[in-house]
Scaffold this motif. Structure first.
Motif, PDB file in Angstrom:
ATOM      1  N   TYR A 187      -7.969   0.390   4.918  1.00 36.89           N
ATOM      2  CA  TYR A 187      -8.096  -0.902   4.247  1.00 36.89           C
ATOM      3  C   TYR A 187      -9.015  -0.777   3.043  1.00 36.89           C
ATOM      4  N   ILE A 188      -8.675  -1.476   1.974  1.00 36.25           N
ATOM      5  CA  ILE A 188      -9.586  -1.608   0.850  1.00 36.25           C
ATOM      6  C   ILE A 188     -10.771  -2.455   1.295  1.00 36.25           C
ATOM      7  N   ASP A 189     -11.954  -2.086   0.858  1.00 38.74           N
ATOM      8  CA  ASP A 189     -13.183  -2.739   1.305  1.00 38.74           C
ATOM      9  C   ASP A 189     -13.086  -4.259   1.183  1.00 38.74           C
ATOM     10  N   GLY A 190     -13.390  -4.946   2.283  1.00 43.54           N
ATOM     11  CA  GLY A 190     -13.465  -6.402   2.296  1.00 43.54           C
ATOM     12  C   GLY A 190     -12.153  -7.122   2.501  1.00 43.54           C
ATOM     13  N   VAL A 191     -11.038  -6.421   2.385  1.00 44.65           N
ATOM     14  CA  VAL A 191      -9.731  -7.083   2.456  1.00 44.65           C
ATOM     15  C   VAL A 191      -9.394  -7.517   3.877  1.00 44.65           C
ATOM     16  N   GLU A 192      -9.716  -6.702   4.860  1.00 49.70           N
ATOM     17  CA  GLU A 192      -9.371  -7.080   6.225  1.00 49.70           C
ATOM     18  C   GLU A 192     -10.101  -8.350   6.642  1.00 49.70           C
ATOM     19  N   ASP A 193     -11.331  -8.546   6.167  1.00 46.43           N
ATOM     20  CA  ASP A 193     -12.060  -9.779   6.471  1.00 46.43           C
ATOM     21  C   ASP A 193     -11.310 -10.997   5.926  1.00 46.43           C
ATOM     22  N   ILE A 194     -10.766 -10.873   4.721  1.00 46.11           N
ATOM     23  CA  ILE A 194     -10.009 -11.983   4.126  1.00 46.11           C
ATOM     24  C   ILE A 194      -8.751 -12.256   4.939  1.00 46.11           C
ATOM     25  N   LEU A 195      -8.032 -11.206   5.311  1.00 44.66           N
ATOM     26  CA  LEU A 195      -6.835 -11.392   6.135  1.00 44.66           C
ATOM     27  C   LEU A 195      -7.176 -12.072   7.454  1.00 44.66           C
ATOM     28  N   CYS A 196      -8.282 -11.667   8.034  1.00 40.18           N
ATOM     29  CA  CYS A 196      -8.694 -12.256   9.304  1.00 40.18           C
ATOM     30  C   CYS A 196      -8.990 -13.748   9.154  1.00 40.18           C
ATOM     31  N   CYS A 197      -9.695 -14.105   8.078  1.00 45.13           N
ATOM     32  CA  CYS A 197     -10.002 -15.522   7.827  1.00 45.13           C
ATOM     33  C   CYS A 197      -8.732 -16.332   7.610  1.00 45.13           C
ATOM     34  N   LEU A 198      -7.813 -15.785   6.832  1.00 45.94           N
ATOM     35  CA  LEU A 198      -6.554 -16.487   6.582  1.00 45.94           C
ATOM     36  C   LEU A 198      -5.769 -16.675   7.869  1.00 45.94           C
ATOM     37  N   LYS A 199      -5.748 -15.655   8.693  1.00 49.32           N
ATOM     38  CA  LYS A 199      -5.044 -15.745   9.970  1.00 49.32           C
ATOM     39  C   LYS A 199      -5.692 -16.777  10.871  1.00 49.32           C
ATOM     40  N   LYS A 200      -7.005 -16.793  10.917  1.00 46.89           N
ATOM     41  CA  LYS A 200      -7.716 -17.764  11.753  1.00 46.89           C
ATOM     42  C   LYS A 200      -7.447 -19.194  11.294  1.00 46.89           C
ATOM     43  N   ASN A 201      -7.158 -19.338  10.006  1.00 47.54           N
ATOM     44  CA  ASN A 201      -6.881 -20.667   9.461  1.00 47.54           C
ATOM     45  C   ASN A 201      -5.383 -20.959   9.380  1.00 47.54           C
ATOM     46  N   ASN A 202      -4.598 -20.148  10.091  1.00 45.06           N
ATOM     47  CA  ASN A 202      -3.164 -20.419  10.310  1.00 45.06           C
ATOM     48  C   ASN A 202      -2.309 -20.370   9.052  1.00 45.06           C
ATOM     49  N   TYR A 203      -2.698 -19.533   8.105  1.00 43.66           N
ATOM     50  CA  TYR A 203      -1.851 -19.354   6.938  1.00 43.66           C
ATOM     51  C   TYR A 203      -0.725 -18.371   7.261  1.00 43.66           C
ATOM     52  N   GLU A 204       0.423 -18.650   6.697  1.00 43.29           N
ATOM     53  CA  GLU A 204       1.581 -17.775   6.860  1.00 43.29           C
ATOM     54  C   GLU A 204       1.508 -16.666   5.814  1.00 43.29           C
ATOM     55  N   MET A 205       1.545 -15.418   6.286  1.00 41.08           N
ATOM     56  CA  MET A 205       1.378 -14.278   5.381  1.00 41.08           C
ATOM     57  C   MET A 205       2.490 -13.257   5.605  1.00 41.08           C
ATOM     58  N   HIS A 206       2.938 -12.659   4.498  1.00 41.00           N
ATOM     59  CA  HIS A 206       3.999 -11.661   4.547  1.00 41.00           C
ATOM     60  C   HIS A 206       3.666 -10.505   3.626  1.00 41.00           C
ATOM     61  N   ALA A 207       4.040  -9.306   4.035  1.00 45.49           N
ATOM     62  CA  ALA A 207       3.997  -8.164   3.121  1.00 45.49           C
ATOM     63  C   ALA A 207       5.163  -8.286   2.154  1.00 45.49           C
ATOM     64  N   PHE A 208       4.891  -7.987   0.892  1.00 45.77           N
ATOM     65  CA  PHE A 208       5.919  -7.998  -0.148  1.00 45.77           C
ATOM     66  C   PHE A 208       5.707  -6.705  -0.935  1.00 45.77           C
ATOM     67  N   THR A 209       6.367  -5.644  -0.501  1.00 42.64           N
ATOM     68  CA  THR A 209       5.950  -4.319  -0.932  1.00 42.64           C
ATOM     69  C   THR A 209       7.103  -3.405  -1.282  1.00 42.64           C
ATOM     70  N   ASN A 210       6.870  -2.547  -2.271  1.00 43.96           N
ATOM     71  CA  ASN A 210       7.762  -1.429  -2.549  1.00 43.96           C
ATOM     72  C   ASN A 210       7.296  -0.260  -1.697  1.00 43.96           C
ATOM     73  N   TYR A 211       8.003   0.009  -0.607  1.00 47.46           N
ATOM     74  CA  TYR A 211       7.603   1.132   0.237  1.00 47.46           C
ATOM     75  C   TYR A 211       8.774   1.557   1.100  1.00 47.46           C
ATOM     76  N   PRO A 212       8.839   2.868   1.403  1.00 45.44           N
ATOM     77  CA  PRO A 212       9.920   3.381   2.245  1.00 45.44           C
ATOM     78  C   PRO A 212       9.651   3.099   3.714  1.00 45.44           C
ATOM     79  N   VAL A 213      10.447   3.699   4.572  1.00 44.96           N
ATOM     80  CA  VAL A 213      10.289   3.491   6.013  1.00 44.96           C
ATOM     81  C   VAL A 213       8.938   3.964   6.519  1.00 44.96           C
ATOM     82  N   TRP A 214       8.204   4.665   5.689  1.00 48.07           N
ATOM     83  CA  TRP A 214       6.871   5.108   6.091  1.00 48.07           C
ATOM     84  C   TRP A 214       5.884   3.953   6.185  1.00 48.07           C
ATOM     85  N   TYR A 215       6.299   2.740   5.868  1.00 50.91           N
ATOM     86  CA  TYR A 215       5.408   1.595   6.134  1.00 50.91           C
ATOM     87  C   TYR A 215       5.061   1.547   7.620  1.00 50.91           C
ATOM     88  N   GLN A 216       5.927   2.121   8.441  1.00 52.15           N
ATOM     89  CA  GLN A 216       5.650   2.169   9.879  1.00 52.15           C
ATOM     90  C   GLN A 216       4.431   3.031  10.184  1.00 52.15           C
TER      91      GLN A 216
END
Length: 313
Positions: A187-216
């Protein structure tokens, strides 16, 4: 401030930012639109929906440092020697890491995984007639047949990505490359904390990414799905940013007004594409700037303690 805003405002029921507004003035609502059904407002979908780029927005991209080191090349040498379209084709799912495009490989045994042939179990219709020497019921006189599991040898499909990765078709350790990338994912520094706060506040979030099957591989290590859904991956949709079709496909899938989507990406060209379809765009610089920009747009990000955190933000 690093935000870029859409040409259209949020829907009227989005929360207003407490700081100075960065959005265009809200249009006056007609009497009919103001009289929204009370039932629908009881539990409205929480907006905005947040769409996150992944590499160099949420997760450090190994490409710029770890991958050149893996190949013992400079970045300039790597860019000059790699195939110009192989990776983007891999990201779009047009080529596969182990098979020809569109072909699903049977599962190989461990002993044969890296050889020219591999074995897998298949159910064959075998003939029980004493006169049958083939054992496989393919001729009309044989009527008594039964299904059995049989190991059958097949030529292993070409490793399409490995063959095309470099212009000159040189071989390399593909599994070693994947292991190198996995070690580098973080994780980039500080980003996981933001994701956690957004999740706790019930925001709907999606990955929107250029990436191959290695996203797994990213998911296996970092468990991004704790916070967001891997909904829009180029390898699954066949589209890549900054193609407007990719953004429009997301809007259609989400069934939401584009002005109610905040798109976060580190690349300006991808932000501009989001603006062109009416989304709100934020160019990612760092976690602190992202937090401030989201709060300025009215996104609720109160300080809280996330699971596993040692201290309050």
């Amino acid at each position: 401030m690093v935000s870029l805003l859409s040409r259209a405002p949020y829907l009227a029921y989005l929360p207003k930012p407490t700081s100075s507004s960065l959005r265009p003035p809200q249009p006056a609502m007609s009497s009919s639109s103001a009289a929204a059904p009370v039932e629908a407002a009881a539990q409205p979908r929480k907006l905005p929906v947040l769409l996150f780029d992944v590499m160099d927005t949420l997760v450090r991209d190994p490409f710029y440092h770890h991958i050149p080191a893996f190949f013992q090349m400079s970045m300039k040498e790597l860019l000059e020697s790699k195939h110009p379209t192989a990776w983007s084709e891999f990201e779009k799912g047009l080529i596969d890491e182990t098979c020809n495009a569109g072909v699903t490989c049977p599962r190989s045994t461990g002993a044969a995984r890296n050889t020219a042939v591999f074995l897998f179990a298949v159910t064959l219709q075998t003939c029980e007639a004493p006169s049958c020497r083939t054992g496989i019921g393919r001729h009309a006189p044989c009527e008594a047949r039964r299904g059995v599991q049989t190991l059958v040898a097949f030529k292993k499909p070409d490793n399409e990505l490995a063959k095309k990765f470099f212009n000159d078709g040189r071989s390399f350790d593909l599994e070693g490359l994947k292991e190198c990338m996995v070690r580098a994912y973080e994780y980039i520094d500080g980003v996981e904390d933001i994701l956690c706060c957004l999740k706790k506040n019930n925001y709907e979030m999606h990955a929107f990414t250029n990436y191959p099957v290695w996203y797994q591989l990213i998911e296996d290590k970092l468990k991004l799905s704790k916070y967001l859904s891997w909904t829009f991956c180029s390898c699954r949709t066949g589209k890549r940013k900054p193609s407007p079709e990719f953004y429009l496909q997301a809007i259609d899938h989400l069934n939401v007004d584009p002005a109610s989507c905040i798109f976060i990406d580190d690349r300006m060209v991808n932000i501009e594409a989001a603006l062109s379809v009416g989304m709100v765009g934020l160019q990612f610089k760092n976690a602190e700037a992202l937090r401030k920009d989201l709060c300025a747009l009215g996104v609720e990000l109160p300080p809280l303690v996330c699971e596993g955190d040692a201290q309050v933000q």
